[in-house]
Design a protein around this motif. Structure first.
Motif, PDB file in Angstrom:
ATOM      1  N   SER A  46       3.382  10.339  -0.057  1.00 43.28           N
ATOM      2  CA  SER A  46       3.837   9.085   0.598  1.00 43.28           C
ATOM      3  C   SER A  46       4.163   8.271  -0.427  1.00 43.28           C
ATOM      4  CB  SER A  46       2.554   8.521   1.228  1.00 43.28           C
ATOM      5  OG  SER A  46       3.082   7.555   2.227  1.00 43.28           O
ATOM      6  N   HIS A  86       0.831  -1.420   0.055  1.00 39.24           N
ATOM      7  CA  HIS A  86       0.057   0.035  -0.018  1.00 39.24           C
ATOM      8  C   HIS A  86       0.712   1.232   0.079  1.00 39.24           C
ATOM      9  CE1 HIS A  86      -3.654  -2.105   0.194  1.00 39.24           C
ATOM     10  NE2 HIS A  86      -3.345  -2.567   1.580  1.00 39.24           N
ATOM     11  N   VAL A  87       2.029   1.222   0.537  1.00 37.60           N
ATOM     12  CA  VAL A  87       3.024   2.232   0.563  1.00 37.60           C
ATOM     13  C   VAL A  87       4.208   2.050  -0.328  1.00 37.60           C
ATOM     14  CG1 VAL A  87       4.232   3.624   2.033  1.00 37.60           C
ATOM     15  CG2 VAL A  87       2.158   2.771   2.893  1.00 37.60           C
ATOM     16  N   LEU A  88       4.505   2.928  -1.018  1.00 35.07           N
ATOM     17  CA  LEU A  88       5.709   2.824  -1.807  1.00 35.07           C
ATOM     18  C   LEU A  88       6.884   3.435  -0.979  1.00 35.07           C
ATOM     19  CD1 LEU A  88       6.859   2.160  -4.523  1.00 35.07           C
ATOM     20  CD2 LEU A  88       6.499   4.201  -5.194  1.00 35.07           C
ATOM     21  N   ALA A  89       7.425   2.706  -0.238  1.00 38.84           N
ATOM     22  CA  ALA A  89       8.386   3.139   0.765  1.00 38.84           C
ATOM     23  C   ALA A  89       9.737   3.080   0.324  1.00 38.84           C
ATOM     24  CB  ALA A  89       8.359   2.081   1.937  1.00 38.84           C
ATOM     25  N   TYR A  90      10.571   3.887   1.019  1.00 36.59           N
ATOM     26  CA  TYR A  90      11.983   3.764   0.739  1.00 36.59           C
ATOM     27  C   TYR A  90      12.521   2.362   0.909  1.00 36.59           C
ATOM     28  CZ  TYR A  90      12.292   8.792   1.974  1.00 36.59           C
ATOM     29  OH  TYR A  90      12.424  10.251   2.290  1.00 36.59           O
ATOM     30  N   LYS A 134       7.305  12.950   0.516  1.00 36.56           N
ATOM     31  CA  LYS A 134       6.723  13.015   1.701  1.00 36.56           C
ATOM     32  C   LYS A 134       4.960  13.556   1.185  1.00 36.56           C
ATOM     33  CE  LYS A 134      10.585  12.631   3.745  1.00 36.56           C
ATOM     34  NZ  LYS A 134      11.062  11.661   4.759  1.00 36.56           N
ATOM     35  N   GLN A 150       9.631   7.617   7.400  1.00 35.68           N
ATOM     36  CA  GLN A 150       8.788   6.835   6.398  1.00 35.68           C
ATOM     37  C   GLN A 150       7.449   6.899   6.703  1.00 35.68           C
ATOM     38  OE1 GLN A 150       9.395   5.182   3.503  1.00 35.68           O
ATOM     39  NE2 GLN A 150       7.084   5.303   3.536  1.00 35.68           N
ATOM     40  N   PRO A 151       6.516   7.576   6.110  1.00 29.54           N
ATOM     41  CA  PRO A 151       5.393   7.661   6.532  1.00 29.54           C
ATOM     42  C   PRO A 151       4.591   6.188   6.307  1.00 29.54           C
ATOM     43  CG  PRO A 151       5.878   9.398   4.872  1.00 29.54           C
ATOM     44  CD  PRO A 151       6.931   8.603   4.912  1.00 29.54           C
ATOM     45  N   ASP A 152       3.391   6.127   7.143  1.00 28.76           N
ATOM     46  CA  ASP A 152       2.510   4.903   6.884  1.00 28.76           C
ATOM     47  C   ASP A 152       1.473   5.320   5.945  1.00 28.76           C
ATOM     48  OD1 ASP A 152       1.287   6.469   8.824  1.00 28.76           O
ATOM     49  OD2 ASP A 152       0.539   4.931  10.015  1.00 28.76           O
ATOM     50  N   ILE A 153       1.242   6.677   5.490  1.00 29.76           N
ATOM     51  CA  ILE A 153       0.033   6.993   4.726  1.00 29.76           C
ATOM     52  C   ILE A 153       0.243   5.905   3.545  1.00 29.76           C
ATOM     53  CG2 ILE A 153      -1.229   8.721   3.637  1.00 29.76           C
ATOM     54  CD1 ILE A 153      -1.214   9.136   6.606  1.00 29.76           C
ATOM     55  N   LYS A 154      -0.998   5.477   2.978  1.00 33.02           N
ATOM     56  CA  LYS A 154      -1.141   4.749   1.719  1.00 33.02           C
ATOM     57  C   LYS A 154      -0.552   5.708   0.567  1.00 33.02           C
ATOM     58  CE  LYS A 154      -4.437   1.281   3.071  1.00 33.02           C
ATOM     59  NZ  LYS A 154      -5.681   0.934   3.098  1.00 33.02           N
TER      60      LYS A 154
END
Lengths: 399, 399
Positions: B238, A58-62, B235, B39-43
């Protein structure tokens, strides 16, 4: 407000400045055969987009700064095919081969330090080295010698106490020249004698023709601590737009300092690393078809080039570039003329003049580079247009 | 073989060095609340992957060096919402805000040139500036003053003939401080008086709370030629793993020189630019929900922090960080103790010690940063663990 001297001294892409003439030619209805660009037309393997589409977080994270672990492992496995003992820790994923080079020069060069590079060279080397505060020192090669550069005396002649590294592309861009094992040995020995790094840009590794062996400087056991390999998916898998490359080295001090830079820019794009992993996991047989295709194109282009009277050209062993020395005073002037004054049945051709690829002022004025990344008939027609143009150019009294 | 002095002088991520203790804690079965990461948890909005999945070219080719035209236009339109006259030519797409910063410093700094930065600062600034051959000159701020820095006298005190720019993050990382319009004016006037660039990292623009106005240094008409804005999708949407950022400036000399660097590294990843275009085309109402969520988190975290005896903390106006000054001698020692010696019901907490965020030796030893990017109950429990840990720490006689 001031801009830095270093950025002001950098040049714009020496190829790109001729685009304006190509655009005008097209606006006038001419068809332009683009032999100037290094963008392959080979299809990107479907595995790339399939892997990307399967991304379901759900999150395109680092990602990790050093790269996705599965990609590091896939690249390490790839190098094992060449008998090299590469592990995850020896692989740092970068934003294309470009960032790999940029990080390496930042790791090696302080203000005024020198890097030896055979000329003509891929012009962006100049940009990366200048940005790091360093200086390019060219090792001149000649069309008549097939642009070979592994001569200890010629290299040693330009080594100073400021020299930090020998930087080379093998197979070569723009020359297509491939080093023999003996030549690699010559360079290795010079590097050992003068305690230099070897920066080996090997992004064209698979593009080695006529049965030539695919090699790597990483295979020379006695210099493995001084070798830094630059690699990339761009050419290998026709995935230039993925911008995934890597630094590969057994020198842990280098890798650990490069990691500082990697942490600084956080990470490479997650999706592209996922796609790149799938590419490195392809069966090695993938390369056979691609290689056969490029080899056939090279042969067709070369045959057509040799029909040009007065041309100097040696059939290159690898990559997808071929250098041509024409009987003109300036390949830049000739190109502008081809784009603005010439056509044959409404068609003309564009190539890359090579003067901007030399570090030594005045060299390469009559040379050019052709990239054989189009289908065979287009390549042949493009070179034919060069020949027809040249005839006309001479008839009109131009030199 | 030598490594450059500049890379050897760089530090590893000052946050990352504590990861080893967190890993050990988890191996021992402890649950660790991570208040340390940004690292945000927002979708990530679905529009990103939908756009990516629609990519249907057979070849994943190089994009334009300046970025996909549709993305440049989408970003220009985004800035028009703030009343700024930004056109395509004023936008250069980069590999995250990170590369934007790196390119800007390379454009502005020669060896030994100085950049003023309010401290504590995002540590990677040090990496980018060192890589460009420059030097960070900190403008010190204090917890007791809410880390405000727009005081002309304090800034002017550290300006020398080597100073090239004032570099700031607004809303701030790590402090969460937002400049008022009057404070922006102070900084603009100092920059004009001393002929400096203003590098405004505004990646947290939408994260402005309590009805504060979202602003940009680009809105100050009289300094538009000296303002360089750094921006990013990381940011805002997200989408940290997309690595898409940009340089925005009306100064065409800067933009044209930055383009040399952009051409050097060829282009940004094509797929991520396609996804980012879809993000910038989202309705601006998207931000309201996200802002409300972060504001509620900030309030919850702040309330919990204020229960800690002896704490110094001012409620920040923006971003998603909050600075805390604890009654301990070293927030680093306390963190290691929390991870190795402490638990409450099998749980402990990790934050970011802030000493490494100061350029001035010895400052910030008792400070830390919390990122409020987790759900509210986890944030509150994390801060509670800090309070419970601190009680025990003091009982045991630690200072």
């Amino acid at each position: 407000m001031k801009l830095s001297q270093k950025v002001q001294a950098m040049q714009f892409s020496p190829i790109r400045k001729f685009n304006v003439y190509a655009i005008e030619a097209k606006e006038k209805g001419k068809k332009v055969y683009h032999l100037n660009i290094g963008q392959p037309d080979i299809k990107t393997p479907k595995a790339f987009m399939e892997a990307v589409k399967n991304f379901d977080s759900h999150v395109l994270a680092y990602a990790e700064s050093g790269g996705l672990v599965q990609l590091q492992d896939a690249i390490a496995n790839y190098f094992k095919r060449f008998g090299m003992d590469i592990e995850r820790k020896d692989v740092l994923i970068t934003n294309g081969g470009s960032e790999a080079l940029s990080m390496i020069y930042t790791c090696l060069l302080d203000y005024g330090d020198e890097v030896l590079i055979p000329e003509p060279f891929y012009t962006n080397y100049q940009t990366f080295i200048s940005a790091a505060g360093g200086k390019v020192v060219p090792v001149t090669t000649k069309a008549e010698e097939g642009y070979r550069y592994a001569y200890a005396d010629r290299i040693e002649k330009v080594i100073t106490d400021k020299t930090r590294a020998i930087s080379l592309v093998n197979p070569g861009n723009p020359t297509g020249t491939i080093l023999t094992r003996d030549e690699m040995r010559v360079i290795a020995d010079v590097a050992k004698k003068h305690d230099l790094w070897i920066i080996a840009d090997e992004v064209y590794r698979e593009f080695a023709y006529d049965g030539r062996e695919m090699t790597s400087f990483g295979q020379l056991e006695d210099i493995k601590e001084r070798v830094i390999i630059v690699d990339s998916v761009s050419k290998r898998f026709s995935a230039c737009g993925a911008r995934i490359g890597c630094i590969v080295s057994k020198n842990q001090e280098l890798m650990s300092n490069a990691m500082k830079l990697a942490q600084g820019r956080l990470c490479c794009p997650t999706l592209d690393m996922i796609g790149a992993t799938a590419l490195y996991e392809l069966d090695p047989s993938y390369f056979n078809e691609v290689r056969t295709e490029y080899e056939a194109r090279r042969d067709a282009v070369y045959e057509e080039i040799m029909k040009i009277p007065g041309v100097v050209c040696q059939k290159p062993g690898g990559a997808f570039y071929i250098m041509v020395k024409l009987p003109v005073e300036s390949s830049e002037d000739f190109l502008v003329w081809l784009l603005t004054e010439f056509d044959d049945g409404g068609e003309t051709v564009m190539y890359a003049p090579i003067q901007g690829f030399y570090g030594t002022e005045g060299l390469g004025r009559d040379e050019l580079r052709i990239a054989y990344v189009l289908k065979k008939e287009d390549l042949v027609r493009g070179v034919e247009l060069m020949r027809l143009g040249l005839e006309k150019y001479k008839e009109l009294g131009y030199k």
